[in-house]
Design an enzyme around this catalytic site. Sequence first.
Site, PDB file in Angstrom:
ATOM      1  N   ASP A 158       0.845  -1.199   0.000  1.00  0.00           N
ATOM      2  CA  ASP A 158       0.000   0.000   0.000  1.00  0.00           C
ATOM      3  C   ASP A 158       0.885   1.255   0.000  1.00  0.00           C
ATOM      4  OD1 ASP A 158      -2.389   1.353  -0.033  1.00  0.00           O
ATOM      5  OD2 ASP A 158      -3.213   0.362   1.730  1.00  0.00           O
ATOM      6  N   ASP A 219     -10.755   2.380  -2.973  1.00  0.00           N
ATOM      7  CA  ASP A 219     -11.302   1.197  -2.302  1.00  0.00           C
ATOM      8  C   ASP A 219     -12.729   0.891  -2.743  1.00  0.00           C
ATOM      9  OD1 ASP A 219      -9.083   0.791  -0.766  1.00  0.00           O
ATOM     10  OD2 ASP A 219     -10.062   1.208   1.144  1.00  0.00           O
TER      11      ASP A 219
END
Length: 256
Positions: A158, A219
């Site tokens: 990430d 997301d």
Amino acid sequence: MGFAVAFCVLAITVPIFTLDNGLMRTPPMGWLAWERYRCDIDCQNDPKNCISEALFRDMADRLSEDGWRELGYVYINIDDCWASMDRDANGRLQADPKRFPSGIPHLAQYIHDRGLKLGIYGDMGTHTCGGYPGTTLDDITTDAQTFADWEVDMLKFDGCYSNAKEQEKGYPAMSKALNATGRPIAYSCSWPAYQGGLPPKVNYTQLGEICNLWRNYGDIQDSWSSVLTIADWFFNNQDILQPAAGPGRYSAVVFD
Ligand SMILES: *[C@@H]1O[C@H](CO)[C@@H](O)[C@H](O)[C@H]1NC(C)=O
Ligand SMILES: *[C@@H]1O[C@H](CO)[C@@H](O)[C@H](O)[C@H]1NC(C)=O
């Protein structure tokens, strides 16, 4: 089920260099904890849904016993909030001892015994998005080796708490570090999602050379409208995204 790679899979035959680790020659399929379980660490009050080894063992049982594995859903992927807030005395990441009492290597064994693969999560930056220890440039070699020692099969890297310059160094550096461990570990890069997902800020030629999988967009939320928003984004940008994908290098579409 968690992540699937759907839209941008047709390879066109131009000579594009691909990360040479032999992995993800077809679009990867499996399950990732984030969309449903987020950063629920309250195992006392919510033992069935908290991020713990029990959850990943349970999902491994489901994929292996309910026919998913035979369809190709072989990855069981841990997302954020698995780690202890502190590195160990040797500066290595460690799992939260209360929620993962048997440790990640033991979980990897459990998953491998069922013909499945284990993915783990790290973050290029000072902290993960959930505030757990991140992987700064200095930590990359150590963390790659830790994941290899644990017999992990995939890393989602990430990008919270790092800037564009650090990401430009860190994402290729982790690719090299994973390779140097000698263990084939599929490499999923969230880098593009932090740079708007499109050229010129994102160089998809380079991504295909260093990553097996990448995050283009935000997301997914637990709703159909979220799925549609993501599908629209891929539809609108398909002419850019499609040529970047092929065996060994894919867009993660419905991926956390
Ligand atoms: C490392 O990279 C080399 C050269 O691209 C490749 O031949 C080798 O299979 C890679 N090893 C791993 C473990 O990814
Ligand atoms: C994109 O990456 C490729 C491969 O690393 C490189 O050859 C090319 O110069 C880069 N393009 C831009 C616009 O930076």
